[in-house]
Design a protein around this motif. Structure first.
Motif, mmCIF file in Angstrom:
data_model
loop_
_atom_site.group_PDB
_atom_site.id
_atom_site.type_symbol
_atom_site.label_atom_id
_atom_site.label_comp_id
_atom_site.label_asym_id
_atom_site.label_seq_id
_atom_site.Cartn_x
_atom_site.Cartn_y
_atom_site.Cartn_z
ATOM 1 N N ILE A 1 0.850 -1.178 0.000
ATOM 2 C CA ILE A 1 0.000 0.000 0.000
ATOM 3 C C ILE A 1 0.892 1.237 0.000
ATOM 4 O O ILE A 1 1.765 1.391 0.852
ATOM 5 C CB ILE A 1 -0.920 0.007 1.239
ATOM 6 C CG1 ILE A 1 -1.890 -1.178 1.186
ATOM 7 C CG2 ILE A 1 -1.684 1.319 1.326
ATOM 8 C CD1 ILE A 1 -2.771 -1.280 2.417
ATOM 9 N N VAL A 2 0.690 2.111 -0.974
ATOM 10 C CA VAL A 2 1.467 3.343 -1.040
ATOM 11 C C VAL A 2 0.990 4.280 0.064
ATOM 12 O O VAL A 2 -0.207 4.515 0.235
ATOM 13 C CB VAL A 2 1.296 4.017 -2.422
ATOM 14 C CG1 VAL A 2 2.032 5.353 -2.450
ATOM 15 C CG2 VAL A 2 1.799 3.105 -3.518
ATOM 16 N N LYS A 3 1.934 4.805 0.826
ATOM 17 C CA LYS A 3 1.608 5.731 1.906
ATOM 18 C C LYS A 3 2.061 7.134 1.534
ATOM 19 O O LYS A 3 3.210 7.339 1.147
ATOM 20 C CB LYS A 3 2.287 5.294 3.214
ATOM 21 C CG LYS A 3 1.765 3.970 3.758
ATOM 22 C CD LYS A 3 2.440 3.649 5.079
ATOM 23 C CE LYS A 3 1.923 2.339 5.654
ATOM 24 N NZ LYS A 3 2.560 2.031 6.953
ATOM 25 N N LEU B 1 -5.224 15.701 -2.272
ATOM 26 C CA LEU B 1 -5.507 14.670 -1.277
ATOM 27 C C LEU B 1 -6.490 13.630 -1.814
ATOM 28 O O LEU B 1 -6.304 12.417 -1.609
ATOM 29 C CB LEU B 1 -6.069 15.316 -0.011
ATOM 30 C CG LEU B 1 -5.110 16.192 0.806
ATOM 31 C CD1 LEU B 1 -5.867 16.952 1.886
ATOM 32 C CD2 LEU B 1 -4.000 15.352 1.429
ATOM 33 N N GLU B 2 -7.527 14.080 -2.499
ATOM 34 C CA GLU B 2 -8.537 13.148 -3.006
ATOM 35 C C GLU B 2 -7.960 12.228 -4.079
ATOM 36 O O GLU B 2 -8.230 11.019 -4.082
ATOM 37 C CB GLU B 2 -9.729 13.925 -3.553
ATOM 38 C CG GLU B 2 -10.568 14.576 -2.459
ATOM 39 C CD GLU B 2 -11.728 15.384 -3.007
ATOM 40 O OE1 GLU B 2 -11.703 15.713 -4.221
ATOM 41 O OE2 GLU B 2 -12.657 15.701 -2.237
ATOM 42 N N LEU C 1 -4.801 6.375 -4.897
ATOM 43 C CA LEU C 1 -3.546 5.671 -5.152
ATOM 44 C C LEU C 1 -3.010 4.947 -3.928
ATOM 45 O O LEU C 1 -2.153 4.071 -4.057
ATOM 46 C CB LEU C 1 -2.488 6.663 -5.640
ATOM 47 C CG LEU C 1 -2.830 7.462 -6.908
ATOM 48 C CD1 LEU C 1 -1.753 8.509 -7.187
ATOM 49 C CD2 LEU C 1 -2.993 6.537 -8.098
ATOM 50 N N GLY C 2 -3.482 5.321 -2.736
ATOM 51 C CA GLY C 2 -2.957 4.692 -1.538
ATOM 52 C C GLY C 2 -3.532 5.293 -0.271
ATOM 53 O O GLY C 2 -4.623 5.852 -0.254
ATOM 54 N N GLU C 3 -2.746 5.184 0.809
ATOM 55 C CA GLU C 3 -3.155 5.627 2.146
ATOM 56 C C GLU C 3 -2.638 7.049 2.367
ATOM 57 O O GLU C 3 -1.456 7.320 2.172
ATOM 58 C CB GLU C 3 -2.552 4.663 3.163
ATOM 59 C CG GLU C 3 -2.838 4.940 4.610
ATOM 60 C CD GLU C 3 -2.140 3.911 5.490
ATOM 61 O OE1 GLU C 3 -2.485 2.719 5.398
ATOM 62 O OE2 GLU C 3 -1.221 4.301 6.252
ATOM 63 N N VAL C 4 -3.521 7.956 2.795
ATOM 64 C CA VAL C 4 -3.162 9.370 2.886
ATOM 65 C C VAL C 4 -3.202 9.848 4.334
ATOM 66 O O VAL C 4 -4.183 9.623 5.052
ATOM 67 C CB VAL C 4 -4.108 10.237 2.035
ATOM 68 C CG1 VAL C 4 -3.730 11.715 2.150
ATOM 69 C CG2 VAL C 4 -4.065 9.801 0.574
ATOM 70 N N HIS C 5 -2.132 10.530 4.747
ATOM 71 C CA HIS C 5 -2.027 11.136 6.073
ATOM 72 C C HIS C 5 -1.804 12.634 5.893
ATOM 73 O O HIS C 5 -1.212 13.076 4.906
ATOM 74 C CB HIS C 5 -0.871 10.517 6.861
ATOM 75 C CG HIS C 5 -0.989 9.029 7.018
ATOM 76 N ND1 HIS C 5 -1.490 8.441 8.156
ATOM 77 C CD2 HIS C 5 -0.671 8.015 6.158
ATOM 78 C CE1 HIS C 5 -1.477 7.122 8.001
ATOM 79 N NE2 HIS C 5 -0.988 6.847 6.812
ATOM 80 N N LEU C 6 -2.260 13.429 6.858
ATOM 81 C CA LEU C 6 -2.215 14.885 6.733
ATOM 82 C C LEU C 6 -1.682 15.528 8.002
ATOM 83 O O LEU C 6 -2.127 15.228 9.105
ATOM 84 C CB LEU C 6 -3.620 15.423 6.438
ATOM 85 C CG LEU C 6 -3.803 16.947 6.441
ATOM 86 C CD1 LEU C 6 -3.026 17.600 5.298
ATOM 87 C CD2 LEU C 6 -5.286 17.308 6.342
#
Length: 415
Positions: A5-7, A31-32, A37-42
């Motif tokens: 999983i791309v982070k 972000l959307e 494409l993967g897992e998103v953190h902010l």
């Protein structure tokens, strides 16, 4: 990275929700698409959010902005950084970013605009394997040069002015030209360095992406990532008996405030010269209003909960933008809703639209007044508005659709 999983970790200079201005809109767009494409953190600088992050954000946190003493110390230690970078350069924020990188172990970190380039350098020293992407938006050095050229330009502090320490807020308007010259030079230097610091750079305008490749050659892939044009239902339109000349945007942003003042002056001219006409017309502005601003002819609607309803029927978007860079999201709103557009060369910049075929071009107050008068007086001119709007929307969709933008972000992320 395909088998994992791309982070993705995005570091923003402002909390993106609720979306009240163009830059927030572009952060949310990145972000959307990243979430597909993967897992998103902010991580975001600024005050605690009034609206939480949506479910597609795996985790989020806030970063501390610098106070007056921190800004002063940072400027003494790093005098060649852009002045605005010192708002975000402090020990607690850097430590929080490093902790998040260690905990999340992202494959990609995206930085919001060139003012955060210093954080990318810190990350690269400790985690050289992470891909670094600069969500640059536009060339701030070019924007500041235009502000210097335009004697009526707005505040250097922009939308960040309310977040500056009081002493600095006091100095900004009094030393505007000096600060602009200094910041233009420092930002130009930062943009040139960014081409070698980052693996990829996202820019909203294909025109500015080409300029960046030419002016700032380096190892970074410069990718045009403009605002998405959604294929919204075309509204019912009828310009036969009436027309609303509408402006949309946050009036607290200096280029918008300047455009609204120009629009109001043009509206006064229109009112004096309309004569007898069977066509009803009015001038309206939607969006966050500027406190204490008074207009003679423009009606201030404030925030409108349903933009589609506001732009339906007999609306013509009027955007007499004289400064700023990149792509203007108000024009994107018009294209999405198939609304005809009157704007300046600066307003249409970077969209690939043709004057006369896709929009009505004006250069200033007198031009704008004459364009509005022609529409009010001429049934033939009103009859061509919907066709012009449809042609502009179709043109925009050829380069700003979901498939193309997802492919471009995939490339920028090195996937």
């Amino acid at each position: 990275m395909w088998w994992d999983i791309v982070k993705v970790l995005y570091i923003a200079t402002r909390w993106p929700w609720p979306v009240e201005m163009g830059r927030q809109r572009m952060i949310v767009q990145t972000l959307e698409f990243a979430a597909t494409l993967g897992e998103v953190h902010l991580l975001s600088f600024g005050d605690p959010p009034t609206k939480p992050a949506p479910d597609f954000i795996s985790s989020s946190g806030m970063l501390e902005m610098s106070g007056l003493m921190g800004i002063a110390g940072s400027m003494l230690r790093r005098p060649l950084l852009p002045l605005q970078s010192h708002l975000f350069l402090n020990g607690p924020a850097t430590a929080a970013v490093m902790e998040a990188a260690e905990r999340i172990r992202p494959d990609v970190i995206v930085f919001d605009m060139a003012r955060l380039s210093h954080l990318a350098l810190a990350i690269h020293r400790h985690y050289p394997g992470i891909r670094l992407v600069l969500d640059m938006d536009d060339r701030l050095s070019k924007r500041y040069q235009r502000m210097l050229t335009n004697e009526t330009a707005g505040d250097l502090g922009g939308t960040f002015e309310a977040r500056l320490p009081g002493a600095i807020r006091f100095l900004v308007p009094r030393l505007k030209k000096l600060l602009l010259r200094v910041e233009k030079s420092l930002m130009d230097r930062s943009e040139r360095r960014a081409a070698d610091v980052f693996d990829a750079i996202l820019m909203v305008s294909a025109l500015e992406a080409d300029e960046m490749r030419t002016d700032c050659p380096g190892r970074a892939d410069v990718v045009a990532f403009p605002p998405l044009i959604n294929e919204l239902p075309v509204p019912q339109q009828d310009f036969s008996r009436s027309v609303r000349f509408v402006f949309i945007g946050n009036a607290g942003y200096a280029p918008n405030a300047e455009a609204l003042e120009l629009l109001d002056r043009a509206a006064v001219q229109v009112s004096k010269n309309t004569g007898s006409s069977d066509t009803d017309y009015c001038f309206q502005a939607a969006g966050k209003p500027l406190a204490h601003a008074v207009y003679k002819k423009v009606e201030v609607a404030g925030f409108v909960p349903d933009l589609s309803a506001f732009l339906a029927g007999n609306a013509v978007l009027v955007a007499p933008i004289l400064q700023g860079t990149g792509i203007k999201t108000k024009i994107i709103d018009a294209l999405e809703h198939s609304v005809p557009v009157i704007t300046t060369p600066v307003g249409a910049e970077g969209l690939g639209l043709t004057e006369g075929e896709h929009f009505i071009c004006v250069l200033g107050e007198d031009d704008l007044a004459q364009a509005c008068l022609h529409i009010i007086r001429s049934p033939e001119a009103r009859g061509g508005l919907a066709r012009m709007a449809a042609a502009a929307r179709n043109k925009g969709l050829t380069s700003q659709n979901r498939t193309i933008l997802r492919d471009r972000l995939t490339f920028a992320f090195g996937l």
